[in-house]
Design an enzyme around this catalytic site. Structure first.
Site, PDB file in Angstrom:
ATOM      1  CB  THR A   7      17.526 -13.538  34.534  1.00  7.12           C
ATOM      2  OG1 THR A   7      17.956 -12.418  33.668  1.00  7.12           O
ATOM      3  CG2 THR A   7      16.305 -13.980  34.530  1.00  7.12           C
ATOM      4  CG  HIS A   8      18.177  -9.424  39.019  1.00  5.34           C
ATOM      5  ND1 HIS A   8      17.596  -9.473  39.956  1.00  5.34           N
ATOM      6  CD2 HIS A   8      19.088  -9.321  39.331  1.00  5.34           C
ATOM      7  CE1 HIS A   8      18.391 -10.195  41.003  1.00  5.34           C
ATOM      8  NE2 HIS A   8      19.573  -9.782  40.109  1.00  5.34           N
ATOM      9  CD  GLU A  40      32.211  -5.892  40.056  1.00  4.71           C
ATOM     10  OE1 GLU A  40      33.004  -5.722  39.090  1.00  4.71           O
ATOM     11  OE2 GLU A  40      32.826  -6.681  40.682  1.00  4.71           O
ATOM     12  CG  ASP A  69      25.946 -12.263  28.961  1.00  2.00           C
ATOM     13  OD1 ASP A  69      25.500 -11.694  30.058  1.00  2.00           O
ATOM     14  OD2 ASP A  69      27.238 -12.112  28.386  1.00  2.00           O
ATOM     15  CG  PHE A 148      13.379  -7.914  24.963  1.00  2.00           C
ATOM     16  CD1 PHE A 148      14.551  -7.061  25.787  1.00  2.00           C
ATOM     17  CD2 PHE A 148      13.632  -8.874  24.796  1.00  2.00           C
ATOM     18  CE1 PHE A 148      15.391  -8.025  26.295  1.00  2.00           C
ATOM     19  CE2 PHE A 148      15.120  -9.689  25.397  1.00  2.00           C
ATOM     20  CZ  PHE A 148      15.972  -9.264  26.365  1.00  2.00           C
ATOM     21  N   GLY A 149      14.866  -4.847  24.598  1.00  2.00           N
ATOM     22  CA  GLY A 149      16.134  -4.323  25.016  1.00  2.00           C
ATOM     23  C   GLY A 149      15.951  -3.547  23.383  1.00  2.00           C
ATOM     24  CE1 TYR A 150      21.304  -1.047  22.570  1.00  2.00           C
ATOM     25  CE2 TYR A 150      21.121  -3.032  24.046  1.00  2.00           C
ATOM     26  CZ  TYR A 150      21.559  -1.768  23.342  1.00  2.00           C
ATOM     27  OH  TYR A 150      22.804  -1.405  24.194  1.00  2.00           O
ATOM     28  CG  ASP A 151      13.570  -7.607  20.121  1.00  2.00           C
ATOM     29  OD1 ASP A 151      14.922  -8.265  20.232  1.00  2.00           O
ATOM     30  OD2 ASP A 151      13.077  -8.210  21.536  1.00  2.00           O
TER      31      ASP A 151
HETATM   32  P1  ITT Z   1      20.209 -10.390  33.328  1.00  2.00           P
HETATM   33  O1  ITT Z   1      22.152 -10.284  33.581  1.00  2.00           O
HETATM   34  O2  ITT Z   1      20.254 -10.027  34.577  1.00  2.00           O
HETATM   35  O3  ITT Z   1      20.059 -11.289  32.883  1.00  2.00           O
HETATM   36  P2  ITT Z   1      20.546  -7.930  31.888  1.00  2.00           P
HETATM   37  O4  ITT Z   1      19.390  -7.108  30.869  1.00  2.00           O
HETATM   38  O5  ITT Z   1      21.768  -7.226  32.436  1.00  2.00           O
HETATM   39  O6  ITT Z   1      19.892  -9.391  33.013  1.00  2.00           O
HETATM   40  P3  ITT Z   1      22.888  -9.282  29.973  1.00  2.00           P
HETATM   41  O7  ITT Z   1      23.730  -8.809  31.479  1.00  2.00           O
HETATM   42  O8  ITT Z   1      22.623 -10.442  28.798  1.00  2.00           O
HETATM   43  O9  ITT Z   1      21.417  -9.035  30.623  1.00  2.00           O
HETATM   44  O10 ITT Z   1      22.111  -8.024  29.048  1.00  2.00           O
HETATM   45  C1  ITT Z   1      22.406  -8.547  27.511  1.00  2.00           C
HETATM   46  C2  ITT Z   1      21.416  -7.459  27.114  1.00  2.00           C
HETATM   47  O11 ITT Z   1      21.673  -7.447  25.934  1.00  2.00           O
HETATM   48  C3  ITT Z   1      20.235  -7.230  27.215  1.00  2.00           C
HETATM   49  O12 ITT Z   1      19.877  -6.220  28.404  1.00  2.00           O
HETATM   50  C4  ITT Z   1      19.094  -6.286  26.191  1.00  2.00           C
HETATM   51  O13 ITT Z   1      19.111  -5.033  26.411  1.00  2.00           O
HETATM   52  C5  ITT Z   1      20.274  -7.284  24.582  1.00  2.00           C
HETATM   53  N1  ITT Z   1      19.673  -8.292  24.745  1.00  2.00           N
HETATM   54  C6  ITT Z   1      19.802  -9.669  24.880  1.00  2.00           C
HETATM   55  N2  ITT Z   1      18.665 -10.404  24.289  1.00  2.00           N
HETATM   56  C7  ITT Z   1      18.260  -8.964  23.455  1.00  2.00           C
HETATM   57  C8  ITT Z   1      17.121  -9.748  23.162  1.00  2.00           C
HETATM   58  O14 ITT Z   1      16.712 -11.190  22.288  1.00  2.00           O
HETATM   59  N3  ITT Z   1      16.466  -8.978  22.369  1.00  2.00           N
HETATM   60  C9  ITT Z   1      17.087  -7.152  22.196  1.00  2.00           C
HETATM   61  N4  ITT Z   1      17.854  -7.531  23.257  1.00  2.00           N
HETATM   62  C10 ITT Z   1      18.175  -7.829  23.819  1.00  2.00           C
END
Ligand code: ITT
Length: 192
Positions: A7-8, A40, A69, A148-151
């Protein structure tokens, strides 16, 4: 035991390392390997994308690799953004969350889930999957807290994920549950 975590995403890495802190499983990140290239993700499902990431790194290093993912599925929006969760945000989660709140205006169904699909490829090229979901609701506003993301807009039993500590989130989250399944599996596999 050392496993490469394909993962990145530093927030994923932090959550996963926290889960395994008291175990002898150590995760090496792609950053630590000096690998910056984007992989990709052209699969049609979480599971396919998890395999694409894990197998790409496994083919390079021939070591055990695990990938995650994951994404948010909003039920009234045909499960969007789903596998496109990262791309839907395009780096700006504030805007992406506002967009989801706006798209849900006037809709009664605010249910949603986070999905996590894990792919683990071991040193003998065996492939294993672990998948879990966490069901909750999209709030009417973004909560303050860990971003973090959509948390901030995902509410579980009335509490936004952003307001939970890592250990609270890991107990119930899609990622926490899927990695717990993986942990139980790996303990059995290597105990023999
Ligand atoms: P890698 O592919 O490098 O692992 P990524 O961020 O691109 O990193 P994904 O393709 O799996 O990862 O995309 C998942 C997205 O979904 C991530 O960027 C978050 O925005 C969201 N996400 C996943 N799990 C989450 C969580 O626990 N809380 C909030 N958002 C989450």
């Amino acid at each position: 035991m050392k496993i490469i975590l394909a993962t990145h995403n530093d927030k994923k890495l932090e959550e996963i390392r926290f889960l395994f802190v008291d175990t002898d499983i150590e995760f090496t990140s792609l950053k630590e390997l000096g690998l910056n290239e984007e992989i990709e993700e052209n699969g049609k499902t979480f599971k396919e994308n998890a395999y694409i990431k894990a197998s790409y790194i496994h083919n390079l290093y021939k070591l055990p690799v695990i990938s995650d993912d994951s994404g948010l599925e909003v039920h009234a929006l045909n499960n969007e953004p789903g596998i496109y969760s990262a791309r839907y945000a395009n780096g700006n989660y504030d805007l992406a969350m506002d967009k989801i709140i706006k798209r849900l205006e006037g809709k009664d169904d605010r249910s949603a889930d986070f999905n996590c699909s894990i792919c683990f490829i071991d040193e003998e090229d065996n492939v294993y999957y672990f998948e879990r979901k966490c069901y909750g609701e999209i709030g009417y506003e973004k909560a303050e807290g860990r971003a973090f993301g959509y948390d901030p807009i995902f509410y579980y039993q009335g509490k936004s994920f952003a307001t939970l500590s890592l250990s609270e989130k890991n107990k119930i989250s899609h990622r926490g549950l899927a990695f717990k399944d993986f942990y139980d599996f790996i303990i059995k596999k290597y105990k023999k």
